[in-house]
Motif scaffolding. Structure first.
Motif, short mmCIF file in Angstrom:
data_model
loop_
_atom_site.label_atom_id
_atom_site.label_comp_id
_atom_site.label_asym_id
_atom_site.label_seq_id
_atom_site.Cartn_x
_atom_site.Cartn_y
_atom_site.Cartn_z
N ASP A 24 7.14 -5.34 9.41
CA ASP A 24 5.70 -5.10 9.51
C ASP A 24 5.28 -3.81 8.83
O ASP A 24 4.10 -3.61 8.54
CB ASP A 24 5.27 -5.04 10.99
N PRO B 4 4.16 -3.78 4.37
CA PRO B 4 2.79 -4.01 3.90
C PRO B 4 1.83 -2.90 4.32
O PRO B 4 0.88 -2.60 3.59
CB PRO B 4 2.41 -5.36 4.53
N VAL B 5 2.07 -2.29 5.48
CA VAL B 5 1.21 -1.19 5.92
C VAL B 5 1.39 0.02 5.01
O VAL B 5 0.41 0.67 4.60
CB VAL B 5 1.51 -0.83 7.39
N ALA C 57 -0.19 -0.67 1.61
CA ALA C 57 -1.65 -0.57 1.67
C ALA C 57 -2.10 0.88 1.73
O ALA C 57 -3.09 1.27 1.10
CB ALA C 57 -2.17 -1.34 2.88
N TYR D 83 -0.83 -7.55 5.22
CA TYR D 83 -1.62 -6.41 5.67
C TYR D 83 -2.97 -6.93 6.17
O TYR D 83 -3.76 -7.49 5.39
CB TYR D 83 -1.84 -5.41 4.55
N TYR E 235 -5.04 -4.98 8.61
CA TYR E 235 -5.85 -3.98 9.27
C TYR E 235 -7.24 -3.93 8.63
O TYR E 235 -7.38 -4.06 7.42
CB TYR E 235 -5.22 -2.59 9.15
N THR F 213 -7.24 1.15 7.94
CA THR F 213 -6.65 1.66 6.69
C THR F 213 -6.88 3.15 6.56
O THR F 213 -5.98 3.91 6.17
CB THR F 213 -7.27 0.93 5.49
#
Length: 429
Positions: A46, A49-50, A53, A75, A77, A82
């Motif tokens: 997880d 991708p965070v 971004a 992603y 959020y 972000t």
């Protein structure tokens, strides 16, 4: 003084025996989850991708352009989230991930401590190592750390929100909940209903104002801001049939008819509404029990009845599970713990010998666990209501609990047999 606490000595009481036995298990389990399992990671990631971004945000590149045809973590959020998590990309990915793991682990431990204080337990009590061990042995904490998700920080925010509600610091409680909504969207937003039920309307101001303000700030800083609303948000609200333990998720995977899926969801939804009404009508003065039980009921209902429910979101049920130490807890029965095992256990039920049965057990146990928990809460509260009605206690309008649940309210006759005085309240360790 601290080192003297570590000095080996023979326990003299049952409480000391349990403390000596549980603390090594708890501490070593924490170390295993944080420095071995979490650092090793897993195929599900997880964090990547965070981080990507965040890096794209800092470099003014597109963020919301994921291909949702794959089952890889995406992603999801909102822009406000972000903005808040963007500092992750200041350092390189590996160090950032390790730091994120440590922050979440520390947040979970601190949330556990605040839960102990909420229920009047100290670090020296048996409850401390028992809670720490239970938390870090669970699937929800283990996979939050292994997948490197932000759930640990959100759990801490939730427990802080509960403390602030109890202290009537409404605006600050709203700020905390607003930050959670800004990061994770509506997952914990139903907690606002508890504040409103208690007449703490000011919480609504900041809980709505914080995410709105953060989104407005993020708007000019994100190059594809509109893509979140046109590309990502539709994906979020659309039920998917993979990695989804909500009723609609498993119903889609197993091909359950749409009408039957709606019947199940509506039936459970009615149970949730009745349970919430009973809690509001008869328990809102019992503040800790009311807030923690209602929060668990609302979040469980959101997970199992909504469009997306993932197993590690069960972390937000810890305040409700902690109510088991209360005499009037709805969890003091074995069906409740069958349900809890379903969504908290780290066990896998996949079988090489009975593949189809094992797969079904593993895929459905979370959904059945959440659903059974809702049924148990309804049955316990409903049984108390019917018993109170038979005994004529509803007219008192205070609680559905029988007298034995509140020994501090029991009375003791004096020598003349007529005058009665309350018994002393038992001391909680």
């Amino acid at each position: 003084m601290f080192l003297r606490q570590l000095e080996p000595r023979t326990a003299r009481t049952t409480a000391e025996v349990l403390n000596f036995a549980l603390w090594p298990f708890a501490v070593l389990t924490v170390l295993n989850r944080v420095f071995i399992k979490a650092v090793n990671g897993y195929i599900t990631d997880d964090f990547r991708p965070v981080y990507n971004a965040s890096l794209a945000f800092l470099n003014h590149k597109a963020i919301y352009n994921a291909n949702f045809d794959s089952t890889d973590p995406h992603y999801l959020y909102p822009p406000s989230g972000t903005l808040l998590i963007s500092p992750l990309a200041i350092v390189d990915p590996e160090k950032s991930r390790w730091l994120f793991i440590l922050v979440n682990a520390a947040a979970i431990i601190l949330a556990g401590y605040l839960l102990l204080r909420l229920f009047n337990y100290s670090i020296s009590s048996v409850a401390a190592p028992a809670l720490l061990l239970a938390m870090f042995a669970s699937e929800t904490v283990t996979n939050t750390l292994v997948f490197t998700n932000i759930n640990g920080c959100l759990l801490l925010a939730m427990v802080v929100f509960i403390h602030l509600l109890l202290r009537r610091q409404d605006l600050w409680a709203g700020v905390i909940l607003g930050l959670v909504i800004a990061v994770k969207g509506p997952l914990l937003a139903p907690l606002l209903l508890i504040a409103l039920a208690r007449g703490q309307w000011k919480t609504l101001i900041t809980s709505a104002g914080v995410p709105i303000a953060l989104n407005l700030i993020a708007w000019p800083l994100i190059v594809d801001y509109k893509q979140f609303w046109t590309h990502t948000l539709p994906y979020l609200v659309e039920p998917r049939d993979y990695f989804n333990s909500a009723i609609v998720g498993n119903a889609g995977y197993y091909g359950v008819a749409g009408w039957l899926t709606w019947v199940i969801r509506i039936a459970l939804g009615v149970l949730v509404l009745i349970s919430l009404w009973l809690l509001y009508r008869y328990y809102r003065e019992d503040e800790v029990f009311f807030i923690c039980t209602s929060s668990g009921l609302l979040i469980t209902g959101t997970l199992v009845l909504g469009s997306l429910g993932q197993m590690y979101y069960s972390m937000f049920l810890f305040p409700m599970l902690m109510t088991v130490v209360l005499r009037n807890s709805v969890l003091r029965n074995w069906p409740a713990w069958v349900a809890i095992f379903g969504f908290m256990s780290y066990d896998k039920w996949l079988s090489d010998r009975w593949q189809s049965i094992g797969r079904s057990l593993d895929y459905l146990r979370v959904t059945f666990g959440w659903g059974l928990l809702l049924i148990v809460v309804f049955c316990v509260l409903g049984d108390r209501y019917l018993a109170a009605k038979r005994e004529g206690r509803l007219r008192e309008g205070k609680t559905l609990d029988p007298a034995w649940m509140h020994p501090e309210l029991e009375v003791e006759p004096t020598t003349n047999g007529r005058s009665r005085t309350p018994l002393p309240e038992p001391v909680t360790t």
